[in-house]
Design a protein around this motif. Structure first.
Motif, PDB file in Angstrom:
ATOM      1  N   ALA A 177       0.833  -1.211   0.000  1.00  0.00           N
ATOM      2  CA  ALA A 177       0.000   0.000   0.000  1.00  0.00           C
ATOM      3  C   ALA A 177       0.860   1.251   0.000  1.00  0.00           C
ATOM      4  CB  ALA A 177      -0.926  -0.016   1.212  1.00  0.00           C
ATOM      5  N   ILE A 178       1.906   1.256   0.831  1.00  0.00           N
ATOM      6  CA  ILE A 178       2.819   2.399   0.851  1.00  0.00           C
ATOM      7  C   ILE A 178       3.470   2.571  -0.518  1.00  0.00           C
ATOM      8  CG2 ILE A 178       4.933   3.330   1.866  1.00  0.00           C
ATOM      9  CD1 ILE A 178       4.177   1.748   4.438  1.00  0.00           C
ATOM     10  N   GLY A 179       3.896   1.453  -1.096  1.00  0.00           N
ATOM     11  CA  GLY A 179       4.489   1.504  -2.427  1.00  0.00           C
ATOM     12  C   GLY A 179       3.516   2.012  -3.472  1.00  0.00           C
ATOM     13  N   ALA A 180       2.254   1.578  -3.391  1.00  0.00           N
ATOM     14  CA  ALA A 180       1.245   2.053  -4.329  1.00  0.00           C
ATOM     15  C   ALA A 180       1.067   3.558  -4.205  1.00  0.00           C
ATOM     16  CB  ALA A 180      -0.079   1.340  -4.084  1.00  0.00           C
ATOM     17  N   ALA A 181       1.103   4.069  -2.976  1.00  0.00           N
ATOM     18  CA  ALA A 181       0.984   5.512  -2.769  1.00  0.00           C
ATOM     19  C   ALA A 181       2.183   6.253  -3.364  1.00  0.00           C
ATOM     20  CB  ALA A 181       0.847   5.825  -1.285  1.00  0.00           C
ATOM     21  N   VAL A 182       3.388   5.660  -3.247  1.00  0.00           N
ATOM     22  CA  VAL A 182       4.562   6.259  -3.876  1.00  0.00           C
ATOM     23  C   VAL A 182       4.383   6.282  -5.393  1.00  0.00           C
ATOM     24  CG1 VAL A 182       7.048   6.012  -4.291  1.00  0.00           C
ATOM     25  CG2 VAL A 182       6.126   5.652  -1.992  1.00  0.00           C
ATOM     26  N   LEU A 183       3.852   5.203  -5.965  1.00  0.00           N
ATOM     27  CA  LEU A 183       3.629   5.156  -7.412  1.00  0.00           C
ATOM     28  C   LEU A 183       2.673   6.254  -7.854  1.00  0.00           C
ATOM     29  CD1 LEU A 183       3.168   1.300  -7.968  1.00  0.00           C
ATOM     30  CD2 LEU A 183       5.243   2.660  -8.286  1.00  0.00           C
ATOM     31  N   GLU A 184       1.704   6.587  -7.009  1.00  0.00           N
ATOM     32  CA  GLU A 184       0.741   7.632  -7.348  1.00  0.00           C
ATOM     33  C   GLU A 184       1.318   9.026  -7.163  1.00  0.00           C
ATOM     34  OE1 GLU A 184      -3.466   5.313  -6.325  1.00  0.00           O
ATOM     35  OE2 GLU A 184      -2.668   6.785  -4.913  1.00  0.00           O
ATOM     36  N   GLN A 185       2.079   9.217  -6.083  1.00  0.00           N
ATOM     37  CA  GLN A 185       2.555  10.562  -5.751  1.00  0.00           C
ATOM     38  C   GLN A 185       3.906  10.898  -6.367  1.00  0.00           C
ATOM     39  OE1 GLN A 185       2.089  11.546  -1.566  1.00  0.00           O
ATOM     40  NE2 GLN A 185       0.374  10.137  -1.349  1.00  0.00           N
ATOM     41  N   TYR A 186       4.716   9.872  -6.664  1.00  0.00           N
ATOM     42  CA  TYR A 186       6.031  10.073  -7.268  1.00  0.00           C
ATOM     43  C   TYR A 186       6.164   9.077  -8.432  1.00  0.00           C
ATOM     44  CZ  TYR A 186       6.834  12.542  -2.878  1.00  0.00           C
ATOM     45  OH  TYR A 186       6.730  13.405  -1.805  1.00  0.00           O
ATOM     46  N   PRO A 187       5.521   9.350  -9.546  1.00  0.00           N
ATOM     47  CA  PRO A 187       5.366   8.351 -10.613  1.00  0.00           C
ATOM     48  C   PRO A 187       6.654   7.900 -11.285  1.00  0.00           C
ATOM     49  CG  PRO A 187       3.779  10.157 -10.868  1.00  0.00           C
ATOM     50  CD  PRO A 187       4.764  10.583  -9.836  1.00  0.00           C
ATOM     51  N   THR A 188       7.754   8.632 -11.124  1.00  0.00           N
ATOM     52  CA  THR A 188       8.971   8.284 -11.863  1.00  0.00           C
ATOM     53  C   THR A 188      10.030   7.590 -11.008  1.00  0.00           C
ATOM     54  OG1 THR A 188       9.949  10.474 -11.431  1.00  0.00           O
ATOM     55  CG2 THR A 188       8.600  10.234 -13.423  1.00  0.00           C
ATOM     56  N   ILE A 189       9.742   7.286  -9.761  1.00  0.00           N
ATOM     57  CA  ILE A 189      10.768   6.691  -8.893  1.00  0.00           C
ATOM     58  C   ILE A 189      11.093   5.261  -9.308  1.00  0.00           C
ATOM     59  CG2 ILE A 189      11.162   5.785  -6.565  1.00  0.00           C
ATOM     60  CD1 ILE A 189      10.166   8.323  -5.401  1.00  0.00           C
ATOM     61  N   PHE A 190      10.075   4.449  -9.571  1.00  0.00           N
ATOM     62  CA  PHE A 190      10.287   3.030  -9.871  1.00  0.00           C
ATOM     63  C   PHE A 190      10.092   2.754 -11.364  1.00  0.00           C
ATOM     64  CE2 PHE A 190       8.821   2.845  -5.382  1.00  0.00           C
ATOM     65  CZ  PHE A 190       9.967   2.288  -4.832  1.00  0.00           C
ATOM     66  N   ASP A 191      10.858   1.783 -11.870  1.00  0.00           N
ATOM     67  CA  ASP A 191      10.717   1.366 -13.263  1.00  0.00           C
ATOM     68  C   ASP A 191       9.656   0.279 -13.419  1.00  0.00           C
ATOM     69  OD1 ASP A 191      13.099   2.689 -14.907  1.00  0.00           O
ATOM     70  OD2 ASP A 191      13.823   2.215 -12.894  1.00  0.00           O
ATOM     71  N   LYS A 192       9.522  -0.577 -12.438  1.00  0.00           N
ATOM     72  CA  LYS A 192       8.466  -1.590 -12.388  1.00  0.00           C
ATOM     73  C   LYS A 192       8.127  -1.841 -10.929  1.00  0.00           C
ATOM     74  CE  LYS A 192       9.778  -4.228 -16.533  1.00  0.00           C
ATOM     75  NZ  LYS A 192      10.208  -5.563 -17.027  1.00  0.00           N
ATOM     76  N   ALA A 193       6.964  -2.423 -10.693  1.00  0.00           N
ATOM     77  CA  ALA A 193       6.552  -2.693  -9.318  1.00  0.00           C
ATOM     78  C   ALA A 193       5.788  -4.008  -9.235  1.00  0.00           C
ATOM     79  CB  ALA A 193       5.679  -1.551  -8.787  1.00  0.00           C
ATOM     80  N   VAL A 194       6.072  -4.741  -8.177  1.00  0.00           N
ATOM     81  CA  VAL A 194       5.281  -5.917  -7.811  1.00  0.00           C
ATOM     82  C   VAL A 194       4.662  -5.631  -6.448  1.00  0.00           C
ATOM     83  CG1 VAL A 194       5.363  -8.331  -7.057  1.00  0.00           C
ATOM     84  CG2 VAL A 194       6.563  -7.628  -9.134  1.00  0.00           C
TER      85      VAL A 194
END
Length: 368
Positions: A177-194
């Motif tokens: 959930a924390i990671g999902a929030a990072v994906l929403e608020q900082y869209p360019t940090i990760f290249d892929k996510a599981v």
């Protein structure tokens, strides 16, 4: 995935004699400043015990603890199963009441596959700063602090271990959930996510529409730091339900770690933590936030999950897809919440799918 999982019949022996010595050879440990609460300075204290000296406690008070594993040094061990190709860094965002050391087996597999691994222990967990004296309890005043901590960790620490290569996310439960929030608020940090059994919405025993009113009301009348009903302090005995659909050697290994370290004995939520988890859930499921996601993702859903709700997980994936980003929902049949704690016959395809997704170099589009 050119390697086999650890033999469950000799699991503890393999961990002690093979995995842990290899991990120690490439392990780094560090501390970072925690994000500040709204309107105030960051503050906190570490739980007592666990072999931390008084000097160390004073130096690390209020800070967050992390461990990282360097793929280049691991490759220097010249293990037969290890990949000779460096592929980037994987950030592990652990779940509620967890700690970095619990992921040693997954770290081992990621290193074998050619990835460095970075794990931040979230506030209130492991050796990181806490705001409550009872080591069994998890308390947080604002869920945004988890997000800021993880985003800073990725840009300040994980990027260094990636060395210009991709940075990936592996987030479990609360960490998902924390990671999902990072994906929403900082869209360019990760290249892929599981996201593995992500806590898009927690199970509270109450209808999702009613829970915020009940839990929020309890916080308003001064119960913020009290344990929620149904949770209990740490117990050294493993409950029978913990073995259901699980690998007994893995569950027993996890519990042995908890018994040896008081910092690992977090086991229960406070009303404030649940309140913030529900607030995070509402934010995650706003279509406007899902539209911001740019990172291709796989979401693994356990079909017998006692801790998170399945429907919000599916809704999150659908809304990310509607926003134009690649998102795949993978249902793991007859599975438990901790997918990395299942028997080998169930865990092997799960681990393979995770690594294959990270390994894929082709661009994934919503039209594929």
């Amino acid at each position: 995935m050119p390697f086999d999982l650890l033999d469950e019949h000799h699991y503890a022996e393999s961990m002690h004699n093979i995995v842990l010595p290899a991990l120690r050879s490439c392990r780094d440990e560090g501390w970072m400043e925690a994000s500040a609460p709204a309107g105030g300075k960051a503050h906190g204290r570490n739980a007592a015990g666990g072999g931390i000296s008084g000097n160390q406690q004073s130096e690390t008070a209020g800070k967050l603890h992390y461990v990282c594993y360097d793929a280049e040094r691991f490759d220097g061990l010249h293990l037969n199963e290890a990949s000779a190709r460096f592929r980037g860094a994987i950030v592990i965002a652990h779940g509620f009441t967890e700690f970095a050391e619990k992921y040693d087996e997954m770290v081992w597999y990621f290193l074998l596959a050619g990835y460095s691994v970075c794990i931040l222990e979230h506030r209130g967990h492991g050796l990181s700063a806490r705001d409550i004296s009872d080591p069994s309890l998890v308390w947080i005043d604002d869920w945004h602090r988890y997000v800021e901590d993880l985003s800073h960790f990725c840009t300040d620490v994980a990027q260094e271990y990636a060395g210009g290569s991709p940075v990936f996310l592996f987030g479990h439960s609360m960490g998902g959930a924390i990671g999902a929030a990072v994906l929403e608020q900082y869209p360019t940090i990760f290249d892929k996510a599981v996201l593995s059994s992500p806590m898009i919405a927690p199970r509270t025993g109450l209808p999702l529409w009613l829970a915020p009113m009940i839990i929020g009301g309890a916080c308003k009348v001064g119960m913020s730091r009290r344990i929620v009903p149904g949770h209990a302090p740490f117990a050294p005995q493993i409950a029978e339900r913990d073995y259901q659909r699980a690998s007994a050697p893995r569950i027993e290994w996890f519990q042995s770690l908890r018994k040896r370290h008081v910092e690992y004995q977090t086991s229960a939520a406070t009303f404030s933590w649940v309140n913030q988890a529900l607030r995070m859930s509402r934010s995650l499921l706003r279509q406007s936030m899902c539209d911001r996601v740019e990172t291709p993702m796989m979401v693994f859903q356990a079909t017998n999950d006692d801790y998170v709700l399945e429907k919000p997980e599916s809704q999150f994936v659908q809304q990310v897809q509607a926003g134009g980003c690649y998102a795949e929902l993978v249902r793991v049949e007859d599975s438990r919440h901790e997918l990395f704690g299942m028997p080998n016959e169930a865990m092997a395809p799960y681990v393979k799918s995770v690594i294959d997704f990270f390994d894929a170099t082709v661009h994934i589009s919503v039209n594929d």
